[in-house]
Design a protein around this motif. Structure first.
Motif, short mmCIF file in Angstrom:
data_model
loop_
_atom_site.label_atom_id
_atom_site.label_comp_id
_atom_site.label_asym_id
_atom_site.label_seq_id
_atom_site.Cartn_x
_atom_site.Cartn_y
_atom_site.Cartn_z
N SER A 41 4.24 3.44 -8.04
CA SER A 41 3.03 3.26 -7.23
C SER A 41 2.35 4.62 -7.14
O SER A 41 2.98 5.61 -6.74
CB SER A 41 3.38 2.74 -5.84
N ASN A 42 1.07 4.68 -7.51
CA ASN A 42 0.39 5.96 -7.68
C ASN A 42 -0.76 6.14 -6.69
O ASN A 42 -1.48 5.19 -6.37
CB ASN A 42 -0.18 6.06 -9.10
N ASP A 43 -0.93 7.37 -6.26
CA ASP A 43 -2.06 7.74 -5.40
C ASP A 43 -2.53 9.12 -5.86
O ASP A 43 -1.78 10.10 -5.77
CB ASP A 43 -1.64 7.78 -3.94
N THR A 44 -3.76 9.19 -6.39
CA THR A 44 -4.26 10.42 -7.01
C THR A 44 -5.62 10.78 -6.43
O THR A 44 -6.55 9.97 -6.44
CB THR A 44 -4.40 10.24 -8.53
N ASN A 45 -5.74 12.02 -5.96
CA ASN A 45 -7.01 12.52 -5.42
C ASN A 45 -7.37 13.82 -6.15
O ASN A 45 -6.52 14.70 -6.31
CB ASN A 45 -6.89 12.79 -3.93
#
Length: 268
Positions: A41-45
């Motif tokens: 599960s990915n979260d990229t900023n």
């Protein structure tokens, strides 16, 4: 079940237990190869400033660029023990994602401004290859704890493309380089067939106009089906944060990926 059948069942159980007693302890294995899959599960900023000093637009790439928030990736890991207390581990991690979306607000992305209505195709890739040395300051047949120091060569690439009859945009930003890490590796043998592996690697560095952290964490429970074959189920986390104030590569990159993993380990 008749007496003959019960006798065969008891003999089979005894043979299995006796065979398990001959298993080499995981803390004594000389070579390991782990192959499997991780559901991430990915979260990229990110924010990528222009080379002229214009501040980029902070965006979440999963929402703005329509990149997948979860996917499956391969797990590859190997270990070689050079002595009772000395070992080397090799890790490879890769994540490649692409997406298509329509821009809904002006976005400063490097040296262009993505305009509302632009049909956007984007790519984001991360690759890390690590070599880690570990010294086991605690070592026995039942448990092992090692202090580690390693180098992770990490490459991060972001690309945005717009192609219309009147507008053509193709912007790419790459960041790459070796990153040193320190950490701990641990193994605890629950029984001849069950054992637990865990590791943590971390780095925080500030050099000139670059500030960054890298963290890798894993915890796995393994079942040994055969003396040299184990199946593992666990959880992994990968975190990278990079803030740059350099003139031509200013901006930030924040990436968090985590999820369950399953792999097969072959060991001797």
């Amino acid at each position: 079940m008749n007496k003959h059948g019960m006798g065969l069942a008891a003999l089979a159980l005894f043979a299995t237990l006796a065979h398990a007693e001959d298993y080499l302890s995981p803390t004594e294995e000389r070579v390991r190869l782990s192959l499997g899959v991780v559901r991430l599960s990915n979260d990229t900023n990110i924010r990528l400033d222009s080379s002229g000093g214009v501040q980029g637009t902070p965006i979440n790439v999963e929402d703005t660029f329509a990149l997948d928030k979860s996917d499956y990736e391969a797990k590859i890991q190997a270990m070689v023990r050079a002595g009772e207390r000395h070992r080397l581990r090799f890790d490879y991690f890769s994540l490649d994602r692409s997406g298509s979306s329509t821009v809904t607000q002006p976005i400063v992305f490097r040296d262009v401004v993505l305009q509302p209505g632009d049909p956007l195709n984007s790519d984001l890739s991360i690759r890390t290859f690590g070599i880690t040395y570990g010294y086991s300051f605690l070592h026995s047949d039942r448990y092992e704890v090692a202090a580690t120091i390693g180098i992770s060569d990490t490459d991060i690439s972001a690309r945005a493309r717009v192609q219309t009859a009147t507008r053509h945009v193709d912007q790419t930003e790459d960041q790459a380089g070796p990153v040193p890490t320190i950490g701990l590796d641990a193994t605890y043998v629950v029984s001849k067939r069950f054992y637990i592996d865990g590791r943590a690697q971390y780095l925080k560095v500030r050099v000139d106009d670059l500030d960054g952290t890298l963290g890798i964490y894993e915890l796995d429970a393994l079942y040994r089906l055969r003396p040299n074959i184990s199946f593992a189920l666990g959880y992994t986390m990968f975190r990278a944060n990079l803030i740059s104030a350099q003139t031509k590569q200013a901006g930030f990159f924040n990436f968090n990926s985590k999820g369950p993993e399953f792999f097969v380990r072959i060991a001797f």
